[in-house]
Enzyme design. Structure first.
Site, PDB file in Angstrom:
ATOM      1  N   CYS A  43      -2.550  -3.505  -6.095  1.00 30.88           N
ATOM      2  CA  CYS A  43      -0.400  -3.467  -6.245  1.00 30.88           C
ATOM      3  C   CYS A  43      -0.067  -5.036  -7.040  1.00 30.88           C
ATOM      4  CB  CYS A  43      -0.203  -4.170  -4.666  1.00 30.88           C
ATOM      5  SG  CYS A  43       0.700  -4.308  -4.912  1.00 30.88           S
ATOM      6  N   GLY A 115     -18.906  -8.121  -2.162  1.00 31.63           N
ATOM      7  CA  GLY A 115     -19.532  -7.821  -1.266  1.00 31.63           C
ATOM      8  C   GLY A 115     -20.382  -6.861  -0.967  1.00 31.63           C
ATOM      9  N   THR A 139     -11.781  -1.519   0.435  1.00 29.03           N
ATOM     10  CA  THR A 139     -12.254  -2.040  -0.658  1.00 29.03           C
ATOM     11  C   THR A 139     -11.808  -1.106  -2.091  1.00 29.03           C
ATOM     12  OG1 THR A 139     -13.653  -0.092  -1.041  1.00 29.03           O
ATOM     13  CG2 THR A 139     -14.188  -2.229  -0.104  1.00 29.03           C
ATOM     14  N   SER A 141      -9.026   1.199  -4.715  1.00 30.03           N
ATOM     15  CA  SER A 141      -8.756   2.283  -5.744  1.00 30.03           C
ATOM     16  C   SER A 141      -8.668   2.202  -7.151  1.00 30.03           C
ATOM     17  CB  SER A 141      -7.905   3.259  -4.631  1.00 30.03           C
ATOM     18  OG  SER A 141      -6.300   2.358  -5.549  1.00 30.03           O
ATOM     19  N   ASP A 302      -6.608   3.027   0.801  1.00 29.63           N
ATOM     20  CA  ASP A 302      -6.865   3.781  -0.383  1.00 29.63           C
ATOM     21  C   ASP A 302      -8.160   4.532  -0.147  1.00 29.63           C
ATOM     22  OD1 ASP A 302      -4.648   3.150  -1.282  1.00 29.63           O
ATOM     23  OD2 ASP A 302      -5.338   2.296  -3.994  1.00 29.63           O
ATOM     24  N   LEU A 309      -1.120   4.569  -0.550  1.00 24.26           N
ATOM     25  CA  LEU A 309       0.181   3.432  -0.812  1.00 24.26           C
ATOM     26  C   LEU A 309       0.287   1.994  -0.876  1.00 24.26           C
ATOM     27  CD1 LEU A 309       3.096   5.967   0.228  1.00 24.26           C
ATOM     28  CD2 LEU A 309       2.637   5.447  -2.127  1.00 24.26           C
ATOM     29  N   HIS A 311       1.831   0.194   0.677  1.00 25.20           N
ATOM     30  CA  HIS A 311       2.304  -0.552   2.103  1.00 25.20           C
ATOM     31  C   HIS A 311       2.081   0.888   3.237  1.00 25.20           C
ATOM     32  CE1 HIS A 311       4.831   2.721  -0.228  1.00 25.20           C
ATOM     33  NE2 HIS A 311       5.190   2.877   1.675  1.00 25.20           N
ATOM     34  N   HIS A 435      31.367   0.434   3.466  1.00 23.98           N
ATOM     35  CA  HIS A 435      31.773   1.050   2.368  1.00 23.98           C
ATOM     36  C   HIS A 435      32.425  -0.212   0.864  1.00 23.98           C
ATOM     37  CE1 HIS A 435      34.787   3.957  -0.450  1.00 23.98           C
ATOM     38  NE2 HIS A 435      34.990   2.532  -0.401  1.00 23.98           N
TER      39      HIS A 435
END
Length: 456
Positions: A43, A115, A139, A141, A302, A309, A311, A435
């Site tokens: 990320c 590891g 770990t 992706s 992942d 994702l 998050h 607005h």
């Protein structure tokens, strides 16, 4: 050789791993965090942050080209890739420095190296043995390819695309999902000729179909080409470029082929199967509480089947730390996790599409409303087209929010609160939206679903 013992050992320092470590240390656990590269993972270093930096540079390029219509005189002199790279790398370096400092300041022990799980409670890092009462596998992706499609030379993944020091004149993009459309958007803004190849019938095929169709119209208007519903067959390359052949016989010539067909779980060779972990095609199988088949061993991010994702991994890391600490955290299902695609225009969604809601609840139990951003003052100021579609159960809650338009990713926070709290449109309509904002478009959509539309 040495042995270190912790309440929690986390294998992987990306979004899921470092979030788990931070929450666990808050809860009084001792934590060993193992990372072979840099904290922050995909990320921070090759995914979310650097690609969005590129997309911002792309937006600035587009605005500078079009500034005359806003009454501002500018001259667009082209793309300086060295400066773009410096901007991107500077952002990443600053975020990494902050993350690394925070992790170490909190008292988390960072163990640098690759590891390997050698037992349900033990990770081997070089000659060192790291033992945890509990272990989290995080770990991450890697960029996938297709069978027989070799990455190399002019056939690249998103990692190589990020590192390009020039703007290609012509690019083919294999895959019309999130990564594919984001890079296509960047390259078009930078001046490249782009063609996307997607085997499924629509771009961003996991989104609401009406949103996918809107993105296709927007891309066509921008001059981004695409081939939909046609499978890739082969590619050849030489020193000048690539020739991509599709199964229907069509060919596409380009300087580069970006392979953006998704990401696979980075679990090979790490000892998971040998330790007895249940796996499926490289993914770690967990129950709904992210526990593997082995007591005390969890997986996040992942490598767990579902949405890939940052998050999601982040939330799962926090969840498992709290689970280990006995706090019994609530489960957030994948369907209720917000998704954003940061192309131009942006796409954002959370919850069920109308089709999926119909499957789950029945056709006579679902209603929807689509509000066109043409009626929204702030969207008109920004010069964006698009729409917001909301889906509800009859006499029940909102179960889906789907959006397309400039900056709509900033609106998905409200959407995910409404969907996750199972709010009814009637609950929302008395509340105000400032607005002029694009948030008002959400308010208008909810008014319509509640049976009292104003601007229709």
């Amino acid at each position: 050789m040495s042995e270190q013992k912790f309440d929690l050992v986390v294998l992987g320092g990306g979004s899921g791993g470092y979030a788990a470590a931070l929450r666990a240390i808050q809860l009084g656990l001792t934590v060993g965090l193992i990372e072979k590269g840099k904290l922050g993972g995909t990320c921070l270093h090759t995914g979310c942050i650097p690609t969005k930096a590129l997309l911002h540079s792309a937006e600035v390029a587009d605005v500078s080209r079009e500034s005359a219509k806003y009454g501002v005189t500018t001259t667009f002199g082209g793309i300086d890739m060295a400066a773009v790279t410096a901007f991107r790398e500077g952002l990443v370096a600053k975020k990494y420095k902050g993350l690394d400092g925070m992790i170490r300041a909190k008292g988390i022990t960072v163990i640098e190296g690759e590891g390997r799980l050698v037992s349900p409670t033990t990770v081997q890092v070089g000659e060192d043995t790291i033992v945890g009462t509990n272990v989290i596998l995080a770990t991450g992706s890697y960029s996938r390819s297709l069978p027989g499609l070799e990455i190399g030379g002019r056939v690249i993944t998103s990692e190589e695309a990020l590192a390009l020091d020039y703007v290609p004149k012509k690019v083919a993009v294999l895959g019309g999902g999130v990564i594919g459309v984001e890079f296509a958007s960047v390259w078009k803004s930078f001046g490249a000729d782009v063609t996307i190849i997607e085997a499924l019938p629509h771009l961003v095929p996991n989104e609401e179909e009406s949103i996918s169709k809107s993105l296709e119209r927007a891309f066509r208007k921008r001059g981004i080409g695409y081939k939909l519903g046609i499978r890739f067959q082969s590619v050849t390359q030489d020193e000048n470029g690539v020739v991509v052949t599709l199964e229907n016989g069509d060919t596409i010539e380009a300087e580069l082929l970006l392979v953006a067909v998704g990401r696979g779980p980075a679990t090979a060779g790490l000892g998971f199967e040998e330790a007895g972990v249940t796996m499926d095609r490289g993914f770690v199988i967990t129950n709904e509480r992210l526990a593997t088949n082995i007591p005390g061993l969890y997986a996040v991010g992942d490598i767990v089947p579902g949405l890939q994702l940052a998050h999601r991994g982040f939330q799962q890391g926090i969840f498992v730390a709290e689970e280990i600490a006995g706090l019994n955290p609530i489960i957030v299902e994948d369907i209720n996790i917000p998704k954003v695609t940061y192309c131009d225009p942006e796409v954002a969604s959370v919850g069920y599409s109308e089709a999926k809601a119909t499957e789950k609840f029945g056709a006579d139990q679902v209603s929807s409303y689509e509000y066109n951003l043409a009626g929204n003052g702030k969207s008109a100021i920004l010069g964006t087209a698009g729409s917001i579609k909301v889906v509800r159960v009859k006499d029940g809650p909102v179960v889906g929010v789907h959006m397309i338009g400039a900056r709509v990713g900033e609106l998905i926070g409200e959407g995910q609160l409404i969907v996750n709290w199972e709010a009814y449109p009637e609950d929302i309509t008395p509340l105000l939206h400032a607005h002029p904002t694009q948030n008002e478009a959400l308010g208008e959509a909810f008014l319509a679903l509640a049976g009292k539309p104003l601007h229709v």
